[in-house]
Scaffold this motif. Structure first.
Motif, PDB file in Angstrom:
ATOM      1  N   GLU A  39      21.748  36.529  40.703  1.00  9.22           N
ATOM      2  CA  GLU A  39      21.533  37.532  41.746  1.00  9.22           C
ATOM      3  C   GLU A  39      20.518  38.586  41.326  1.00  9.22           C
ATOM      4  OE1 GLU A  39      25.277  39.237  42.796  1.00  9.22           O
ATOM      5  OE2 GLU A  39      26.215  37.310  43.252  1.00  9.22           O
ATOM      6  N   ASP A  40      20.512  38.926  40.025  1.00  5.54           N
ATOM      7  CA  ASP A  40      19.636  39.977  39.521  1.00  5.54           C
ATOM      8  C   ASP A  40      18.957  39.493  38.242  1.00  5.54           C
ATOM      9  OD1 ASP A  40      18.359  42.278  38.777  1.00  5.54           O
ATOM     10  OD2 ASP A  40      20.173  43.389  38.231  1.00  5.54           O
ATOM     11  N   PRO A  41      17.780  38.860  38.353  1.00  3.13           N
ATOM     12  CA  PRO A  41      17.099  38.303  37.178  1.00  3.13           C
ATOM     13  C   PRO A  41      16.748  39.349  36.120  1.00  3.13           C
ATOM     14  CG  PRO A  41      16.165  37.420  39.208  1.00  3.13           C
ATOM     15  CD  PRO A  41      17.086  38.534  39.611  1.00  3.13           C
ATOM     16  N   SER A  42      16.743  40.633  36.494  1.00  2.00           N
ATOM     17  CA  SER A  42      16.422  41.667  35.510  1.00  2.00           C
ATOM     18  C   SER A  42      17.555  41.887  34.511  1.00  2.00           C
ATOM     19  CB  SER A  42      16.101  42.995  36.210  1.00  2.00           C
ATOM     20  OG  SER A  42      17.252  43.494  36.877  1.00  2.00           O
ATOM     21  N   PHE A  43      18.756  41.450  34.872  1.00  2.00           N
ATOM     22  CA  PHE A  43      19.888  41.576  33.950  1.00  2.00           C
ATOM     23  C   PHE A  43      19.828  40.437  32.942  1.00  2.00           C
ATOM     24  CE2 PHE A  43      24.303  40.400  32.825  1.00  2.00           C
ATOM     25  CZ  PHE A  43      24.661  41.556  32.145  1.00  2.00           C
ATOM     26  N   THR A  44      19.814  40.765  31.665  1.00  2.00           N
ATOM     27  CA  THR A  44      19.659  39.750  30.611  1.00  2.00           C
ATOM     28  C   THR A  44      20.885  39.639  29.700  1.00  2.00           C
ATOM     29  OG1 THR A  44      18.571  41.382  29.178  1.00  2.00           O
ATOM     30  CG2 THR A  44      17.143  40.028  30.599  1.00  2.00           C
ATOM     31  N   GLY A  45      21.971  40.299  30.041  1.00  2.00           N
ATOM     32  CA  GLY A  45      23.168  40.234  29.209  1.00  2.00           C
ATOM     33  C   GLY A  45      23.714  38.827  29.098  1.00  2.00           C
ATOM     34  N   ASP A  46      24.192  38.474  27.916  1.00  2.00           N
ATOM     35  CA  ASP A  46      24.693  37.122  27.656  1.00  2.00           C
ATOM     36  C   ASP A  46      26.131  37.186  27.157  1.00  2.00           C
ATOM     37  OD1 ASP A  46      24.111  34.123  27.048  1.00  2.00           O
ATOM     38  OD2 ASP A  46      24.910  34.911  25.163  1.00  2.00           O
ATOM     39  N   GLY A  47      26.977  36.339  27.700  1.00  2.00           N
ATOM     40  CA  GLY A  47      28.387  36.353  27.348  1.00  2.00           C
ATOM     41  C   GLY A  47      28.652  35.975  25.906  1.00  2.00           C
ATOM     42  N   TYR A  48      27.989  34.917  25.415  1.00  2.00           N
ATOM     43  CA  TYR A  48      28.196  34.502  24.023  1.00  2.00           C
ATOM     44  C   TYR A  48      27.738  35.594  23.056  1.00  2.00           C
ATOM     45  CZ  TYR A  48      28.707  29.731  25.940  1.00  2.00           C
ATOM     46  OH  TYR A  48      29.106  28.631  26.636  1.00  2.00           O
ATOM     47  N   THR A  49      26.613  36.247  23.362  1.00  2.00           N
ATOM     48  CA  THR A  49      26.115  37.318  22.503  1.00  2.00           C
ATOM     49  C   THR A  49      27.076  38.503  22.495  1.00  2.00           C
ATOM     50  OG1 THR A  49      23.827  36.664  22.967  1.00  2.00           O
ATOM     51  CG2 THR A  49      24.178  38.877  22.060  1.00  2.00           C
ATOM     52  N   SER A  50      27.592  38.843  23.675  1.00  2.00           N
ATOM     53  CA  SER A  50      28.561  39.934  23.789  1.00  2.00           C
ATOM     54  C   SER A  50      29.782  39.673  22.916  1.00  2.00           C
ATOM     55  CB  SER A  50      28.982  40.097  25.251  1.00  2.00           C
ATOM     56  OG  SER A  50      30.156  40.879  25.371  1.00  2.00           O
ATOM     57  N   LEU A  51      30.312  38.463  23.004  1.00  2.00           N
ATOM     58  CA  LEU A  51      31.501  38.135  22.224  1.00  2.00           C
ATOM     59  C   LEU A  51      31.188  38.044  20.738  1.00  2.00           C
ATOM     60  CD1 LEU A  51      32.998  35.512  24.688  1.00  2.00           C
ATOM     61  CD2 LEU A  51      34.000  37.725  24.105  1.00  2.00           C
ATOM     62  N   SER A  52      29.982  37.608  20.391  1.00  2.00           N
ATOM     63  CA  SER A  52      29.583  37.576  18.989  1.00  2.00           C
ATOM     64  C   SER A  52      29.544  38.985  18.404  1.00  2.00           C
ATOM     65  CB  SER A  52      28.211  36.910  18.852  1.00  2.00           C
ATOM     66  OG  SER A  52      27.802  36.858  17.498  1.00  2.00           O
ATOM     67  N   ILE A  53      28.974  39.935  19.160  1.00  2.00           N
ATOM     68  CA  ILE A  53      28.942  41.338  18.718  1.00  2.00           C
ATOM     69  C   ILE A  53      30.361  41.878  18.571  1.00  2.00           C
ATOM     70  CG2 ILE A  53      28.311  43.683  19.423  1.00  2.00           C
ATOM     71  CD1 ILE A  53      25.832  42.446  20.758  1.00  2.00           C
ATOM     72  N   SER A  54      31.203  41.540  19.530  1.00  2.00           N
ATOM     73  CA  SER A  54      32.589  41.997  19.511  1.00  2.00           C
ATOM     74  C   SER A  54      33.302  41.546  18.244  1.00  2.00           C
ATOM     75  CB  SER A  54      33.317  41.468  20.752  1.00  2.00           C
ATOM     76  OG  SER A  54      34.701  41.733  20.677  1.00  2.00           O
ATOM     77  N   TYR A  55      33.182  40.269  17.915  1.00  2.00           N
ATOM     78  CA  TYR A  55      33.904  39.751  16.754  1.00  2.00           C
ATOM     79  C   TYR A  55      33.244  40.173  15.441  1.00  2.00           C
ATOM     80  CZ  TYR A  55      37.274  37.160  19.473  1.00  2.00           C
ATOM     81  OH  TYR A  55      38.303  36.841  20.317  1.00  2.00           O
ATOM     82  N   PHE A  56      31.927  40.420  15.454  1.00  2.00           N
ATOM     83  CA  PHE A  56      31.291  40.955  14.248  1.00  2.00           C
ATOM     84  C   PHE A  56      31.800  42.374  13.976  1.00  2.00           C
ATOM     85  CE2 PHE A  56      27.886  43.200  11.993  1.00  2.00           C
ATOM     86  CZ  PHE A  56      27.745  42.366  10.885  1.00  2.00           C
ATOM     87  N   GLY A  57      31.898  43.194  15.043  1.00  2.00           N
ATOM     88  CA  GLY A  57      32.461  44.536  14.888  1.00  2.00           C
ATOM     89  C   GLY A  57      33.908  44.480  14.420  1.00  2.00           C
TER      90      GLY A  57
END
Length: 434
Positions: A39-57
């Motif tokens: 719907e919004d190509p300007s949004f580049t957030g990625d689910g796998y990356t988000s969860l990777s950051i979460s578990y690294f923290g």
């Protein structure tokens, strides 16, 4: 209901509502964010990356989480951790890549003190005769969250081919409300109770630097080095079943026109497997006071071997059922067979059941072997598991499902042999003490 069983039950109920929200969003995050990008190509957030950051923290914060839990106590530590989870969920209402990744890191910090507090609280409310029972009860209650949360998502997506904006907002508001309720329930927890009914806080008063040194010393012991291999496998397995596998089903178009709805159904079956494992192993689990071959019930090693078999079968069936590019986005490819949704959902159940085999036995062995101060070994468990999960989520953006499954099979084999070695040492020590 005795006080200790009440404490464990309320702890499980708090996790049920909190993780009814978080585990559900983790299960659908990649597919949900792909819908946002459409719907919004300007949004580049990625689910796998988000969860990777979460578990690294999560991993990094585990080195200080024992000190935080010792300073605040289990109850307050878990309440603070739950607030971080809720803030992560709220960020989905105002999606931006920066906010998503920032809140992912905050959630990882909260997870460290939440799970260290949980392990300490469960240990303080248990003894050698109730550890298996209490672990199983907590595991079953907390993992009902996957069934309830994903049932809700599956119903919300009924007759829909994607996560449109009204559906996303409706799902998020309900999940946030569940997370808030779970957070507030932590405030109702009572102080841990010993077997004679007296309060059992046993909070250490040593400094944070010494606590880190103690944790590092434990990290380098022979037994913990072996357990670290098993801890690491559970993290890779977690990243696979918690998001990658269900997302892969949703992206596989040949599996059926309802592929997006199957994401929720997959989460339900994973939860059913987790709950069934928790119930079975709380009833048939080996009593820690009888670590000998004549004790009734399943030994720790027997359950781990069962988990090995279940996971190997699941990985093999997934290998032939889903196409290699299924973790990356919508695909019309086929694997060795035409993708079958019934087989895919059966594998979801196997992944959940196999996960319960390993995690419950690891909780048991930590609670039994390190009952005097369980915060450092629990933090190490969480550290290795979350580092592995972060690695798993990161490489999911690059490795197809075939490579991921091969890595899981190799790490599963190493984890099983490592645990069996530790359990053999435990039994040998038991006989020497007789």
């Amino acid at each position: 209901m005795d006080k200790r069983l009440y404490n464990i039950s309320l702890l499980g109920l708090s996790f049920l509502f909190l993780f009814g929200a978080f585990q559900t969003i983790g299960n659908i995050e990649e597919t949900l964010l792909k819908s946002v990008q459409n719907e919004d190509p300007s949004f580049t957030g990625d689910g796998y990356t988000s969860l990777s950051i979460s578990y690294f923290g999560f991993a990094m914060a585990n080195w200080i989480s024992p000190s935080i839990v010792n300073y605040t106590g289990c109850k307050i530590a878990m309440f603070i951790g739950a607030i971080c989870y809720t803030m992560f969920l709220v960020s989905f209402l105002w999606l931006s890549s920066f906010l998503l990744y920032l809140m992912s890191g905050l959630q990882g910090f909260g997870a460290a003190i939440l799970w260290t507090g949980q392990g300490t609280y469960l240990t303080l409310n248990s003894d050698s005769s109730t550890m298996s029972r209490n672990t199983g009860i907590f595991w079953a209650l907390s993992n009902m969250s996957m069934v309830l949360g994903n049932t809700f998502v599956s119903l919300a997506l009924n007759d829909k081919n994607d996560f449109d904006e009204p559906t996303r907002k409706f799902i998020l508001i309900v999940l946030i409300a569940s997370s808030v309720l779970g957070t507030l329930l932590f405030l109702l927890l009572r102080s841990p109770v010993s077997s004679d009914g007296t309060m059992n806080e046993r909070v250490e008063t040593i400094g944070s630097i010494q606590e880190i040194k103690n944790t590092m010393s434990l990290f380098l012991t022979k037994e913990m080095r072996l357990l670290n291999i098993t801890f690491f496998f559970t993290g890779l397995h977690l990243s696979f079943y918690a998001s990658v596998y269900s997302s892969s089903i949703g992206f596989t178009k040949r599996i059926g026109s309802n592929s997006k709805q199957l994401v929720g159904l997959s989460g339900i079956l994973i939860g059913v497997g987790e709950i069934l494992g928790g119930l079975i192993f709380s009833i048939l689990g080996q009593k820690s006071s009888d670590n000998n071959t004549n004790s009734k019930g399943l030994s720790h090693s027997a359950v781990i071997v069962l988990g090995f078999i279940v996971n190997i079968v699941a990985y093999g069936l997934i290998f032939i059922n889903l196409p290699n590019d299924s973790p990356f986005g919508d695909t019309t490819a086929i694997s060795f067979i035409d993708p079958n949704q019934h087989l895919a959902l059966f594998c979801s159940f196997l992944l959940g059941f196999g996960d319960s085999c390993f995690n419950i036995q690891l909780d048991n062995i930590i609670g039994l072997r390190y009952s005097e101060n369980s915060a450092p070994p629990m933090a190490l468990f969480n550290f290795m598991q979350s580092i592995a999960a972060a690695v798993g989520f990161y490489y999911s953006n690059y490795f197809g499902i075939y490579v991921q499954l091969i890595l899981l099979m190799v790490s599963l084999t190493m984890a099983t042999f490592s645990f069996l070695k530790v359990d053999e040492s435990t039994n040998k020590r038991y006989y020497e003490e007789l």
